[in-house]
Design an enzyme around this catalytic site. Structure first.
Site, PDB file in Angstrom:
ATOM      1  N   LYS A   1       1.005 -35.195   4.286  1.00  0.00           N
ATOM      2  CA  LYS A   1      -0.270 -35.885   4.516  1.00  0.00           C
ATOM      3  C   LYS A   1      -0.044 -37.395   4.545  1.00  0.00           C
ATOM      4  O   LYS A   1       0.775 -37.922   3.782  1.00  0.00           O
ATOM      5  CB  LYS A   1      -1.243 -35.510   3.387  1.00  0.00           C
ATOM      6  CG  LYS A   1      -2.661 -36.002   3.587  1.00  0.00           C
ATOM      7  CD  LYS A   1      -3.551 -35.524   2.432  1.00  0.00           C
ATOM      8  CE  LYS A   1      -5.007 -35.903   2.612  1.00  0.00           C
ATOM      9  NZ  LYS A   1      -5.854 -35.454   1.498  1.00  0.00           N
TER      10      LYS A   1
ATOM     11  N   SER B   1      -9.810 -32.879   3.121  1.00  0.00           N
ATOM     12  CA  SER B   1      -9.341 -33.914   3.996  1.00  0.00           C
ATOM     13  C   SER B   1      -7.906 -33.708   4.502  1.00  0.00           C
ATOM     14  O   SER B   1      -7.503 -34.385   5.452  1.00  0.00           O
ATOM     15  CB  SER B   1      -9.402 -35.263   3.254  1.00  0.00           C
ATOM     16  OG  SER B   1      -8.562 -35.238   2.128  1.00  0.00           O
TER      17      SER B   1
ATOM     18  N   SER C   1      -9.600 -31.036  -1.278  1.00  0.00           N
ATOM     19  CA  SER C   1      -8.965 -31.368   0.004  1.00  0.00           C
ATOM     20  C   SER C   1      -7.709 -30.589   0.364  1.00  0.00           C
ATOM     21  O   SER C   1      -7.232 -30.692   1.489  1.00  0.00           O
ATOM     22  CB  SER C   1      -8.632 -32.853   0.044  1.00  0.00           C
ATOM     23  OG  SER C   1      -9.783 -33.551   0.420  1.00  0.00           O
TER      24      SER C   1
HETATM   25  N1  GLN Z   1     -14.642 -33.576   0.171  1.00  0.00           N
HETATM   26  C1  GLN Z   1     -14.381 -34.219  -1.081  1.00  0.00           C
HETATM   27  C2  GLN Z   1     -14.656 -35.692  -0.966  1.00  0.00           C
HETATM   28  O1  GLN Z   1     -14.883 -36.127   0.105  1.00  0.00           O
HETATM   29  C3  GLN Z   1     -12.975 -33.955  -1.547  1.00  0.00           C
HETATM   30  C4  GLN Z   1     -11.967 -34.823  -0.913  1.00  0.00           C
HETATM   31  C5  GLN Z   1     -10.584 -34.680  -1.495  1.00  0.00           C
HETATM   32  O2  GLN Z   1     -10.280 -33.741  -2.201  1.00  0.00           O
HETATM   33  N2  GLN Z   1      -9.754 -35.664  -1.222  1.00  0.00           N
HETATM   34  O3  GLN Z   1     -14.625 -36.418  -1.905  1.00  0.00           O
END
Ligand code: GLN
Length: 480
Positions: free
Chosen positions: A79, A154, A178
């Protein structure tokens, strides 16, 4: 659906015995990726030179009969918020365009020490804020199972790369789901480890008290191996735990206690998803586990508490992007520092990031700190105690990873509606628990994931449960 690829252990054996040339395989893979990725857009950067050089070195050592690492020749996608030296790290943001970190994150050092091959960097929601990968400044990633749908986020690029067979393994980060969300939407395995077990040195932060580096794979044994390689104490990360690594899985799932958490099937859960996950949980009963319904208290506070804490931490973390120290600047050489700072941030941050900086600063500001931030922290305490209580009676807690199927790309939803689908993933981050999303089948041709949660440092329980499940239903195929 393509044929199931061999396990990592088998791939390593073939490379070590020189049955296959690691260099040839790597070159072939790197040539294939752009053809597949034209439709999917999982990668932001391919590390062709570094990967082929590493592959050549592995072949040379195999020829000399030297001992090879546990990931010898295995492809890993990373990532784009994890630093790899001499590769760009954009975090999916314009503000970091042009930034090339001068060092490797600890997880990368550990992977390369075991002869894993870093393929490149994957797409993500800007600064890991989102659950669809549509908030990337470099365009969305598509779901390999249906190109009109999101892959989740994400870490959508990493999940899609594994799901489409472009990479064998991948790394993501999980702050509120994410890793598990895209694993669920792409039909692969995705682990969010216990807080503190995997070093975050070299990981660009979003919300430090919540996030962990997570792993993606298609086979449970591969996932457990990757976790074993990257986990363990790191003195360069002050939140890294010194306690011993999680125990090895003992196999078998007979006699284990599994709680199906009613709160995970709340309002907004799609019928097909509910049915699929309940059907999948039946497998545990067939394997001899004691499966029953249960409740976890205080769960209704989790989503709000998560978003307050995550935004507060994000607003503070993102203050470092001033257009001077890292990456992009749209106003070089101006005398008015404040104006330059504001202009760069206005032009280079996307709308979701700005929303979170504003809300995060608000909940931390004098007068609102007690009402929002402190309240969220006490809700977090309640939730922690609720899980401690639940794990006195159960080894594993279970529910759908995501309450819905992968949304359509471009579907209009409000930010709140978007946040709501994280309802089942955020509790593990608030409490620091390990959680794993495993493929539970398909509804309307789209993947559904089942989330398994275990007590702190209970990764071995998750691997045991997931392995028994995989033995019963088989390894999920790639969408190639
Ligand atoms: N969807 C969640 C957020 O936007 C989790 C994102 C993540 O785990 N980085 O905060």
């Amino acid at each position: 659906m393509a044929e199931i690829s061999p396990s990592v252990a088998e791939l390593v054996r073939r490379v070590a015995s020189q049955e296959v040339s690691c260099e040839e395989k790597t070159i072939h893979r790197l040539a294939r990726i752009p053809r597949i990725d034209r439709d999917i857009h999982a990668f932001l950067h391919l590390a062709t030179d570094r990967a082929t050089k590493k592959a050549r070195e592995i072949d040379r050592r195999a020829k000399k009969g030297e001992r090879l690492g546990r990931l010898a020749g295995v492809a890993i996608a990373v990532k784009d918020n994890i630093c790899v030296s001499a590769m760009p790290a954009t975090c999916g943001s314009k503000i970091l365009e042009g930034f090339v970190p001068p060092y490797d994150a600890t997880v990368i050092q550990r992977i390369e020490a075991e002869d894993g091959i870093v393929l490149g960097k994957t797409n993500m929601d800007e600064f890991a804020m989102g659950n669809t990968t549509q908030a990337s400044a470099f365009g969305p990633t598509k779901n390999p199972w249906n190109l009109e749908r999101v892959p989740g986020g994400s870490s959508g690029g990493s999940a899609a790369a594994v799901s489409a067979g472009m990479s064998t393994l991948a790394l993501g980060t999980d702050t509120g789901g994410s890793v598990r969300c895209p694993a669920s939407f792409c039909s692969v395995l995705g682990l969010k480890p216990t807080y503190g077990t995997v070093s975050r040195y070299g990981v660009i932060p979003y919300a430090n008290s919540l996030e962990q580096v997570g792993q993606f794979a298609r086979r449970v044994s591969d996932l457990a191996l990757l976790y074993d390689v990257v986990s363990g104490h790191d003195p360069r990360d002050s939140t890294s735990v010194t306690s011993p690594k999680a125990r090895k899985s003992s196999g078998g799932f007979k006699g284990k206690r599994v709680g199906i958490v009613t709160e995970f099937f709340g309002e907004g859960t799609k019928d097909g998803v509910r049915r699929k996950v309940l059907d999948a949980s039946e497998k545990f009963r067939e394997m001899g586990a004691k499966v029953e319904e249960t409740h976890v208290e205080s769960m209704e506070y989790a989503l709000a508490a998560y978003y307050v804490i995550a935004m507060a931490e994000a607003s503070s973390n993102l203050s470092r992007y001033d257009g001077v120290r890292y990456g992009a600047s749209t106003e070089k050489g101006t005398a008015d520092w404040n104006a330059a700072f504001a202009k760069t941030r206005t032009e280079c941050f996307g709308p979701e990031v700005k929303r979170r900086i504003l809300l995060g600063s608000y909940v931390l500001s004098a007068g609102y700190y007690e009402a929002y931030y402190l309240k969220a922290q006490s809700a977090r305490g309640l939730l922690r105690r609720a899980f401690e209580k639940a794990f006195k009676s159960y080894d594993i807690l279970l529910g759908p990873t995501m309450p819905v199927l992968p949304p359509r790309i471009g579907e209009k939803v409000t930010p709140l509606e978007d946040y709501m689908i994280d309802i089942n993933t955020v509790p593990a981050n608030l409490v620091g628990l390990p959680a794993l999303s495993i493929p539970a089948g398909f509804v309307e041709g789209l993947p559904v994931g089942m989330q398994l949660m275990a007590p702190h440092f209970g990764e071995h329980l998750l691997f045991e449960a997931a392995q028994s499940y995989e033995d019963a239903v088989g390894v999920p195929g790639a969408k190639e």
